[in-house]
Motif scaffolding. Structure first.
Motif, PDB file in Angstrom:
ATOM      1  N   TYR A 177      -1.471 -35.274   4.129  1.00  0.00           N
ATOM      2  CA  TYR A 177      -0.078 -35.196   3.211  1.00  0.00           C
ATOM      3  C   TYR A 177       1.094 -34.632   4.235  1.00  0.00           C
ATOM      4  O   TYR A 177       2.001 -35.091   4.422  1.00  0.00           O
ATOM      5  N   TRP A 203       1.514 -28.021  -3.046  1.00  0.00           N
ATOM      6  CA  TRP A 203       1.617 -28.268  -1.617  1.00  0.00           C
ATOM      7  C   TRP A 203       0.619 -27.376  -0.911  1.00  0.00           C
ATOM      8  O   TRP A 203      -0.031 -27.818   0.028  1.00  0.00           O
ATOM      9  N   HIS A 231      -2.820 -29.104  -1.615  1.00  0.00           N
ATOM     10  CA  HIS A 231      -3.064 -30.438  -1.279  1.00  0.00           C
ATOM     11  C   HIS A 231      -2.250 -31.019   0.509  1.00  0.00           C
ATOM     12  O   HIS A 231      -2.650 -32.048   0.651  1.00  0.00           O
ATOM     13  N   LYS A 232      -1.728 -29.955   1.058  1.00  0.00           N
ATOM     14  CA  LYS A 232      -0.920 -30.397   2.041  1.00  0.00           C
ATOM     15  C   LYS A 232      -1.798 -31.071   3.295  1.00  0.00           C
ATOM     16  O   LYS A 232      -1.562 -31.766   4.142  1.00  0.00           O
ATOM     17  N   SER A 274      -4.760 -32.534   2.433  1.00  0.00           N
ATOM     18  CA  SER A 274      -5.654 -33.722   1.808  1.00  0.00           C
ATOM     19  C   SER A 274      -5.165 -34.831   2.342  1.00  0.00           C
ATOM     20  O   SER A 274      -4.043 -35.116   2.697  1.00  0.00           O
ATOM     21  N   VAL A 294      -3.874 -37.256  -2.811  1.00  0.00           N
ATOM     22  CA  VAL A 294      -2.614 -36.586  -2.990  1.00  0.00           C
ATOM     23  C   VAL A 294      -1.970 -37.313  -4.399  1.00  0.00           C
ATOM     24  O   VAL A 294      -1.622 -36.736  -5.222  1.00  0.00           O
ATOM     25  N   HIS A 345       6.867 -33.624  -5.806  1.00  0.00           N
ATOM     26  CA  HIS A 345       5.741 -34.378  -5.205  1.00  0.00           C
ATOM     27  C   HIS A 345       5.547 -35.625  -5.510  1.00  0.00           C
ATOM     28  O   HIS A 345       5.469 -36.553  -4.767  1.00  0.00           O
ATOM     29  N   ALA A 367       5.974 -38.103  -2.406  1.00  0.00           N
ATOM     30  CA  ALA A 367       4.770 -39.136  -2.160  1.00  0.00           C
ATOM     31  C   ALA A 367       5.053 -40.573  -2.304  1.00  0.00           C
ATOM     32  O   ALA A 367       4.766 -41.406  -1.695  1.00  0.00           O
TER      33      ALA A 367
END
Length: 457
Positions: A92, A141, A144-145, A147, A152, A217, A221
């Motif tokens: 991510y 964040w 999951h940054k 992942s 995500v 996000h 995303a």
């Protein structure tokens, strides 16, 4: 060059004074990293020798006293691995840095407004610009940054569902509170629900913050997903992983370069450069001409290739090409849950690639030096200990114990792919800490520009 080196040395010196620790320095020979190491060792040594004015005494050492061992500073040169900064990524944070306008933890997005029926000749509507801060306070964040992107997208969807459930609960309680009638059941239910509503109301600020992060996000995303789908970044990522891990390729490189729907000219150039850098043997002149023609037809600027050719010829004399481990990504078929119709993200056609942990060259070098492993890759790294009275040049470490703390600094620029790789590596090492730094943090677009300028000279 001297000025650039001095700036890096001064900055690192200030960093260690703040840290309150004198590092043991290791670096590769014959590179810019070695120049930095020599200068930093001299600067630290001179400061330690001047006992009255030394910055490493008294109060400043408080920070370093919790750890009884000194940190290791590994100085590496960007030249040891030119493929990683060009690599299309799948995590991510690295994706946001690669495809969006992301600088100093702030991402700027252009919101495309739908096509509207405007009279002919009217001014086109200005796009809304929005900026979001991706900070350590943002729990999503932080979690999951690192992942893979499909994960995500799925997590954003789950967060949204859990938020909606909480919101519905508050609405339900509010409607029950309007109960008529005085029967006992209603009264007891009311007091029970009052307590529930009170707790629901007290959690409202938290709920609103959750909603803000979900919206943030979802937008970020979605913007990343648009790039992945428009440029087939999942295909590039998977193909480059195969090239770098020397696995058999399922389709020819020329096909991807010649495919008008696969990515931008820059994407094609990045892919070809990775192939060229990772190849044990450079392609023959005839093959190279064929590739050059395909790249030119695709609208690519060939300047970066000029530089990489010179670099490869020079590196060949110096050492063997870098290996990137022999692991690959395994595709998991198309996304399962995220593709349901209620999802925010239409991920159809995007591969759900699962990352397997593999150590990049920088991580491998750090592992060898931190764990005191003997390896031809790092055995001739120079060793500096600024605390030793006489600085004798050798590559034999005086300290035989593995290090608990290390700082990796890349002279010539770093990227989030390497940073994430180090984060994943250290997760399996309990009680150990790593810091990653670089003379500048660039994405592939900025790196290609630098190579292009170098190729023109």
């Amino acid at each position: 060059m001297e000025t650039v080196m001095d700036t890096i040395v001064d900055s690192l010196f200030c960093f260690f004074v703040t840290l309150g620790a004198v590092p043991i320095i290791r670096c590769s020979r014959g590179t810019a990293a070695e120049m930095v190491a020599v200068k930093l060792d001299k600067k630290l040594r001179e400061n330690l020798r001047d006992a009255r004015n030394s910055l490493f005494t008294g109060d400043t050492l408080g920070a370093g006293q919790f750890s009884f061992q000194r940190p290791l500073l590994v100085l590496v040169d960007r030249n040891i691995d030119l493929a990683t900064p060009l690599h299309h990524t799948w995590t991510y944070q690295a994706l946001v840095h690669d495809v969006l306008d992301f600088h100093l933890n702030r991402v700027n997005l252009e919101e495309s407004s739908g096509v509207e029926n405007s009279p002919a000749g009217a001014r086109p509507k200005r796009k809304n610009k929005k900026s979001y801060d991706l900070t350590p306070v943002d729990k999503f964040w932080q979690k999951h940054k690192g992942s893979p992107f499909p994960e995500v997208a799925e997590s954003v969807q789950q967060e949204l569902e859990s938020y909606r459930a909480q919101e519905d609960e508050v609405k339900r309680l509010k409607s029950i509170m309007g109960l008529e009638g005085e029967d006992e059941g209603a009264i007891s239910m009311l007091s029970d629900n009052t307590a529930k509503l009170t707790s629901a109301v007290s959690s409202l600020p938290e709920l609103l913050e959750k909603k803000r992060l979900i919206d943030l996000h979802t937008n970020v995303a979605t913007a990343v997903l648009e790039h992945i789908k428009a440029r087939k970044l999942d295909v590039y990522f998977e193909y480059e992983e195969k090239i770098m891990s020397k696995t058999t390729l399922d389709k020819s490189l020329l096909d991807i370069i010649s495919d008008p729907d696969a990515g931008t000219p820059e994407d094609k150039m990045r892919l070809f450069l990775i192939y060229y850098i990772s190849a044990q043997q450079a392609p023959s002149e005839a093959d190279l001409e064929q590739y050059k023609k395909a790249l030119t037809d695709a609208g690519c600027n060939l300047n970066p290739l000029q530089y990489i050719k010179q670099w490869k010829a020079f590196a060949k004399m110096a050492s063997a090409p870098t290996s990137y481990g022999n692991t690959t990504t395994k595709p998991m078929g198309l996304l399962s849950r995220v593709m349901n119709t209620g999802s925010q993200f239409v991920m159809e056609g995007v591969k759900n690639l699962v990352l397997k942990q593999q150590n990049l060259p920088v991580t491998r070098i750090l592992d060898n030096l931190m764990e005191m492993k003997s390896n031809p890759e790092t055995d001739d790294y120079r060793y500096f200990d600024p605390k030793m009275l006489r600085g004798n040049d050798s590559s034999i470490p005086r300290n035989k114990n593995p290090f608990q703390e290390a700082i990796v600094f890349v002279v010539g620029g770093g990227n989030y792919i390497e940073y994430q790789n180090l984060v994943d590596y250290i997760k399996g090492k309990q009680g150990k800490h790593i810091l990653y730094g670089c003379s500048e943090l660039f994405n592939a677009t900025q790196f290609i520009k630098q190579l292009s300028q170098l190729g023109q000279k």
